[in-house]
Motif scaffolding. Structure first.
Motif, PDB file in Angstrom:
ATOM      1  N   GLY A 105      38.167  40.808  59.924  1.00 59.75           N
ATOM      2  CA  GLY A 105      39.116  41.094  60.991  1.00 59.75           C
ATOM      3  C   GLY A 105      39.346  39.945  61.952  1.00 59.75           C
ATOM      4  N   ASN A 106      40.521  39.987  62.575  1.00 58.52           N
ATOM      5  CA  ASN A 106      40.894  39.008  63.597  1.00 58.52           C
ATOM      6  C   ASN A 106      40.946  39.626  64.994  1.00 58.52           C
ATOM      7  OD1 ASN A 106      41.302  36.785  61.766  1.00 58.52           O
ATOM      8  ND2 ASN A 106      43.186  37.788  61.082  1.00 58.52           N
ATOM      9  N   SER A 107      41.617  40.770  65.106  1.00 59.13           N
ATOM     10  CA  SER A 107      41.744  41.411  66.420  1.00 59.13           C
ATOM     11  C   SER A 107      40.441  42.075  66.852  1.00 59.13           C
ATOM     12  CB  SER A 107      42.871  42.451  66.393  1.00 59.13           C
ATOM     13  OG  SER A 107      42.589  43.474  65.451  1.00 59.13           O
ATOM     14  N   ASP A 108      39.618  42.519  65.880  1.00 58.23           N
ATOM     15  CA  ASP A 108      38.351  43.196  66.168  1.00 58.23           C
ATOM     16  C   ASP A 108      37.306  42.701  65.166  1.00 58.23           C
ATOM     17  OD1 ASP A 108      36.426  44.921  67.108  1.00 58.23           O
ATOM     18  OD2 ASP A 108      37.264  46.712  66.174  1.00 58.23           O
ATOM     19  N   PRO A 109      36.970  41.403  65.217  1.00 59.19           N
ATOM     20  CA  PRO A 109      36.064  40.843  64.208  1.00 59.19           C
ATOM     21  C   PRO A 109      34.674  41.462  64.274  1.00 59.19           C
ATOM     22  CG  PRO A 109      36.439  39.265  65.976  1.00 59.19           C
ATOM     23  CD  PRO A 109      37.391  40.393  66.207  1.00 59.19           C
ATOM     24  N   HIS A 110      34.088  41.724  63.119  1.00 56.85           N
ATOM     25  CA  HIS A 110      32.751  42.291  63.066  1.00 56.85           C
ATOM     26  C   HIS A 110      32.108  41.987  61.721  1.00 56.85           C
ATOM     27  CE1 HIS A 110      35.537  45.416  61.557  1.00 56.85           C
ATOM     28  NE2 HIS A 110      34.552  45.768  60.756  1.00 56.85           N
ATOM     29  N   GLU A 111      30.786  42.068  61.694  1.00 55.98           N
ATOM     30  CA  GLU A 111      30.044  41.817  60.461  1.00 55.98           C
ATOM     31  C   GLU A 111      30.385  42.889  59.433  1.00 55.98           C
ATOM     32  OE1 GLU A 111      25.642  40.304  59.815  1.00 55.98           O
ATOM     33  OE2 GLU A 111      25.663  42.472  60.143  1.00 55.98           O
ATOM     34  N   ALA A 112      30.590  42.452  58.205  1.00 54.74           N
ATOM     35  CA  ALA A 112      31.008  43.358  57.140  1.00 54.74           C
ATOM     36  C   ALA A 112      30.603  42.751  55.808  1.00 54.74           C
ATOM     37  CB  ALA A 112      32.525  43.565  57.198  1.00 54.74           C
ATOM     38  N   LEU A 113      30.870  43.483  54.745  1.00 53.38           N
ATOM     39  CA  LEU A 113      30.770  42.916  53.407  1.00 53.38           C
ATOM     40  C   LEU A 113      32.167  42.460  53.006  1.00 53.38           C
ATOM     41  CD1 LEU A 113      28.385  45.434  51.591  1.00 53.38           C
ATOM     42  CD2 LEU A 113      27.865  43.123  52.412  1.00 53.38           C
ATOM     43  N   VAL A 114      32.310  41.183  52.702  1.00 50.61           N
ATOM     44  CA  VAL A 114      33.619  40.623  52.391  1.00 50.61           C
ATOM     45  C   VAL A 114      33.711  40.313  50.897  1.00 50.61           C
ATOM     46  CG1 VAL A 114      33.939  39.720  54.710  1.00 50.61           C
ATOM     47  CG2 VAL A 114      32.915  38.261  52.972  1.00 50.61           C
ATOM     48  N   GLN A 115      34.889  40.521  50.344  1.00 47.01           N
ATOM     49  CA  GLN A 115      35.088  40.351  48.909  1.00 47.01           C
ATOM     50  C   GLN A 115      34.995  38.882  48.509  1.00 47.01           C
ATOM     51  OE1 GLN A 115      38.940  41.476  47.350  1.00 47.01           O
ATOM     52  NE2 GLN A 115      38.372  40.918  45.260  1.00 47.01           N
ATOM     53  N   VAL A 116      34.126  38.606  47.518  1.00 45.56           N
ATOM     54  CA  VAL A 116      33.993  37.253  46.973  1.00 45.56           C
ATOM     55  C   VAL A 116      34.103  37.248  45.447  1.00 45.56           C
ATOM     56  CG1 VAL A 116      32.607  36.404  48.907  1.00 45.56           C
ATOM     57  CG2 VAL A 116      31.467  37.414  46.919  1.00 45.56           C
ATOM     58  N   GLY A 117      34.234  38.422  44.856  1.00 43.98           N
ATOM     59  CA  GLY A 117      34.369  38.540  43.406  1.00 43.98           C
ATOM     60  C   GLY A 117      35.571  39.393  43.059  1.00 43.98           C
ATOM     61  N   LEU A 118      35.965  39.366  41.802  1.00 42.59           N
ATOM     62  CA  LEU A 118      37.135  40.118  41.358  1.00 42.59           C
ATOM     63  C   LEU A 118      36.928  41.620  41.499  1.00 42.59           C
ATOM     64  CD1 LEU A 118      37.927  38.164  38.053  1.00 42.59           C
ATOM     65  CD2 LEU A 118      39.266  38.096  40.163  1.00 42.59           C
ATOM     66  N   VAL A 119      37.984  42.324  41.873  1.00 45.29           N
ATOM     67  CA  VAL A 119      38.018  43.782  41.799  1.00 45.29           C
ATOM     68  C   VAL A 119      39.355  44.200  41.206  1.00 45.29           C
ATOM     69  CG1 VAL A 119      36.498  44.085  43.798  1.00 45.29           C
ATOM     70  CG2 VAL A 119      38.977  44.140  44.114  1.00 45.29           C
ATOM     71  N   LYS A 120      39.370  45.403  40.660  1.00 46.73           N
ATOM     72  CA  LYS A 120      40.608  45.979  40.137  1.00 46.73           C
ATOM     73  C   LYS A 120      41.145  47.016  41.111  1.00 46.73           C
ATOM     74  CE  LYS A 120      39.459  45.384  35.236  1.00 46.73           C
ATOM     75  NZ  LYS A 120      39.212  46.057  33.944  1.00 46.73           N
ATOM     76  N   VAL A 121      42.458  46.999  41.318  1.00 46.32           N
ATOM     77  CA  VAL A 121      43.101  47.990  42.174  1.00 46.32           C
ATOM     78  C   VAL A 121      44.314  48.572  41.459  1.00 46.32           C
ATOM     79  CG1 VAL A 121      42.349  46.816  44.283  1.00 46.32           C
ATOM     80  CG2 VAL A 121      44.621  46.330  43.352  1.00 46.32           C
ATOM     81  N   HIS A 122      44.664  49.781  41.836  1.00 47.51           N
ATOM     82  CA  HIS A 122      45.926  50.387  41.420  1.00 47.51           C
ATOM     83  C   HIS A 122      46.958  50.059  42.498  1.00 47.51           C
ATOM     84  CE1 HIS A 122      44.190  53.067  38.238  1.00 47.51           C
ATOM     85  NE2 HIS A 122      43.105  52.895  38.988  1.00 47.51           N
ATOM     86  N   ARG A 123      48.158  49.670  42.092  1.00 54.20           N
ATOM     87  CA  ARG A 123      49.231  49.376  43.029  1.00 54.20           C
ATOM     88  C   ARG A 123      50.128  50.608  43.176  1.00 54.20           C
ATOM     89  NH1 ARG A 123      48.065  45.480  46.487  1.00 54.20           N
ATOM     90  NH2 ARG A 123      47.116  43.698  45.433  1.00 54.20           N
ATOM     91  N   ASP A 124      50.107  51.183  44.371  1.00 56.27           N
ATOM     92  CA  ASP A 124      50.817  52.443  44.621  1.00 56.27           C
ATOM     93  C   ASP A 124      52.305  52.161  44.887  1.00 56.27           C
ATOM     94  OD1 ASP A 124      51.390  55.087  45.075  1.00 56.27           O
ATOM     95  OD2 ASP A 124      50.333  55.211  46.994  1.00 56.27           O
ATOM     96  N   TRP A 125      52.979  51.707  43.843  1.00 53.99           N
ATOM     97  CA  TRP A 125      54.386  51.304  43.978  1.00 53.99           C
ATOM     98  C   TRP A 125      55.295  52.458  44.351  1.00 53.99           C
ATOM     99  CZ3 TRP A 125      57.916  53.594  40.686  1.00 53.99           C
ATOM    100  CH2 TRP A 125      57.370  54.284  39.596  1.00 53.99           C
ATOM    101  N   ASN A 126      54.969  53.694  43.905  1.00 51.89           N
ATOM    102  CA  ASN A 126      55.819  54.844  44.214  1.00 51.89           C
ATOM    103  C   ASN A 126      55.368  55.601  45.466  1.00 51.89           C
ATOM    104  OD1 ASN A 126      53.485  55.941  43.186  1.00 51.89           O
ATOM    105  ND2 ASN A 126      54.494  57.261  41.695  1.00 51.89           N
TER     106      ASN A 126
END
Length: 203
Positions: A105-126
């Protein structure tokens, strides 16, 4: 059967990796499940998914160390205003070794787990807020594990554009304390964590 036994049974059936050594944490998200593991209707735009951490004790029994309200899906805002022209990201069920401790985050930065490896997502085009028929997209999309800004249970609002989100700041801080205590992370602060995202109705 208890919730933890259901989770382990599902993970074993799917050949997911289960971390059983002392001090190792397992991160799980169960879509459409309450904090006690009860399966719910998975209503859109609600924090009605379960973020969970479990580990094995000295008797080799699996113990749930933390469970929090969360979401594995974007709400109305980013479904209707997707960051990608092909549609909002909805993470595909599965297990991924893809996260390191960092800052979200930028507006409310906080410690988190951030993505560094590939993941698969479904694209909700409809924009129907379900995965069925949606194209799979694989890549680096900033699918982080962060907090949900204490938004109410019935309104994800802008808390997720596809990230894995714990609803409250307090709960997220406890989640991160548990993750930081993982012996592998203590030994190597750049350790990459694995997370499984499970459909509750399959438990």
């Amino acid at each position: 059967m208890t919730l933890i036994k259901k989770i382990i049974s599902y993970m074993e059936a799917e050949n997911y990796e289960i971390f059983r050594k002392s001090g190792e944490k397992n991160i799980i998200y169960i879509e459409g499940a309450d904090k006690n593991g009860t399966i719910n209707s998975d209503k859109a735009n609600h924090f009605n998914d379960l973020r969970l951490v479990f580990a094995f004790n000295h008797r080799d029994d699996a113990v749930i160390e933390g469970a929090w309200e969360g979401t594995t899906e974007p709400g109305y805002w980013y479904t209707d205003n997707p960051m990608n022209p092909n549609g909002a990201a909805r993470i595909a069920f599965g297990q991924y070794r893809s996260w390191q401790i960092g800052i979200h985050g930028n507006s409310d930065p906080h410690e988190a787990l951030v993505q560094v490896g590939l993941v698969k997502v479904h694209r909700d085009w409809n924009r129907d807020m379900i995965r069925s028929g949606d194209a799979i997209d694989e890549g680096y999309f900033g699918i982080n594990q962060h907090w949900g800004h204490d938004h109410p249970v019935d309104d994800i609002h802008t808390a997720s554009a596809g990230c894995l989100v714990g609803r409250t700041r307090t709960g997220h801080r406890v989640f991160m304390e548990l993750i930081r205590s993982d012996r592998r992370c203590v030994a190597d602060p750049d350790f990459i964590f694995t997370t499984a995202v499970i459909p509750g109705n399959k438990l």
